[in-house]
Design a protein around this motif. Sequence first.
Motif, mmCIF file in Angstrom:
data_model
loop_
_atom_site.group_PDB
_atom_site.id
_atom_site.type_symbol
_atom_site.label_atom_id
_atom_site.label_comp_id
_atom_site.label_asym_id
_atom_site.label_seq_id
_atom_site.Cartn_x
_atom_site.Cartn_y
_atom_site.Cartn_z
ATOM 1 N N THR A 46 0.832 -1.203 0.000
ATOM 2 C CA THR A 46 0.000 0.000 0.000
ATOM 3 C C THR A 46 0.870 1.257 0.000
ATOM 4 O OG1 THR A 46 -0.081 0.184 2.406
ATOM 5 C CG2 THR A 46 -1.739 -1.227 1.353
ATOM 6 N N ALA A 47 0.202 2.410 -0.098
ATOM 7 C CA ALA A 47 0.916 3.695 -0.102
ATOM 8 C C ALA A 47 1.638 3.952 1.220
ATOM 9 C CB ALA A 47 -0.063 4.831 -0.388
ATOM 10 N N ASP A 48 1.132 3.344 2.296
ATOM 11 C CA ASP A 48 1.798 3.506 3.592
ATOM 12 C C ASP A 48 2.589 2.261 3.995
ATOM 13 O OD1 ASP A 48 -0.636 2.206 3.864
ATOM 14 O OD2 ASP A 48 -1.116 3.073 5.802
ATOM 15 N N SER A 49 3.026 1.530 2.979
ATOM 16 C CA SER A 49 3.978 0.409 3.146
ATOM 17 C C SER A 49 3.439 -0.757 3.975
ATOM 18 C CB SER A 49 5.298 0.913 3.749
ATOM 19 O OG SER A 49 5.878 1.886 2.912
ATOM 20 N N LYS A 50 2.134 -1.014 3.866
ATOM 21 C CA LYS A 50 1.526 -2.196 4.463
ATOM 22 C C LYS A 50 1.277 -3.205 3.346
ATOM 23 C CE LYS A 50 1.334 0.065 8.339
ATOM 24 N NZ LYS A 50 2.333 -0.205 9.403
#
Length: 261
Positions: A46-50
């Motif tokens: 994801t965009a937040d590195s998840k």
Amino acid sequence: MPHLAFSQMIVAHRGASHDAPENTLSAFRLAWDQNADGVEGDFYLTADSKIVCIHDKDTKRTAGKKLVVEGSTLAELRKLDAGKWKAAKWANEPIPTFAEVLKTVPENRTFVIELKSDEKIVPFLKAELERLDHSKIKLLIICFNDKVIADCKRLLPNVKSHWLTSFKQNKTTGQWTPTADQIAKTVKQSGANGVGMQGNTQVIDAVFVDTMKQGGCDEFHVWTVDSPTDANYFSKLGAFGITTNRPAFIREALETKTAAN
């Protein structure tokens, strides 16, 4: 001596996705209820590195609203319903995280991790595997991108991996690609432990498998096989695993065939 059906690993494709919404916790839990040996899920960063479990680049098909997965945060993605498209009874199924899927895997079963993002996902996958206890389960990383597989073998050398490929036929010559030699070469260059091939009976036969082995590719699995006839065919060819949307159905078909022999 008859070929034993249980020498093949029966893997539930996106979970038991014939019966439940693909890539949801319900689909994975149902796969275990259907006695699958493994589950296969698709993972993006994801965009937040998840790391989240979804097949498509965006959420439109399975969640109704279009969000680009890699351009969205986990919180944004978790607001969506990834189940009700299949049937009303599956409403309120969230897009699961990597950790949530891993935690469904029973002892001695296999978690097949298909990476859909490019090489950027690998360090985050490494961090997740270091954080989470997977000591009692088996792991197999799969990807169509051989560069991703090479990175996985470099950063996660003890985790088994298979490079994935489909087949295309030249309409003029009738030639199918990649060839067995080309597959073996890519597997060797990437450091993969084997190959996962589209279950195409027009391409894969005993000669094809032998040619791959001569090139150093000793292990293969096939996807997505929902026909008992095809499953039996690949079983006899010595497939390491058979990935299917219908794990209980395919297992029963293979075991019935084995008993008949």
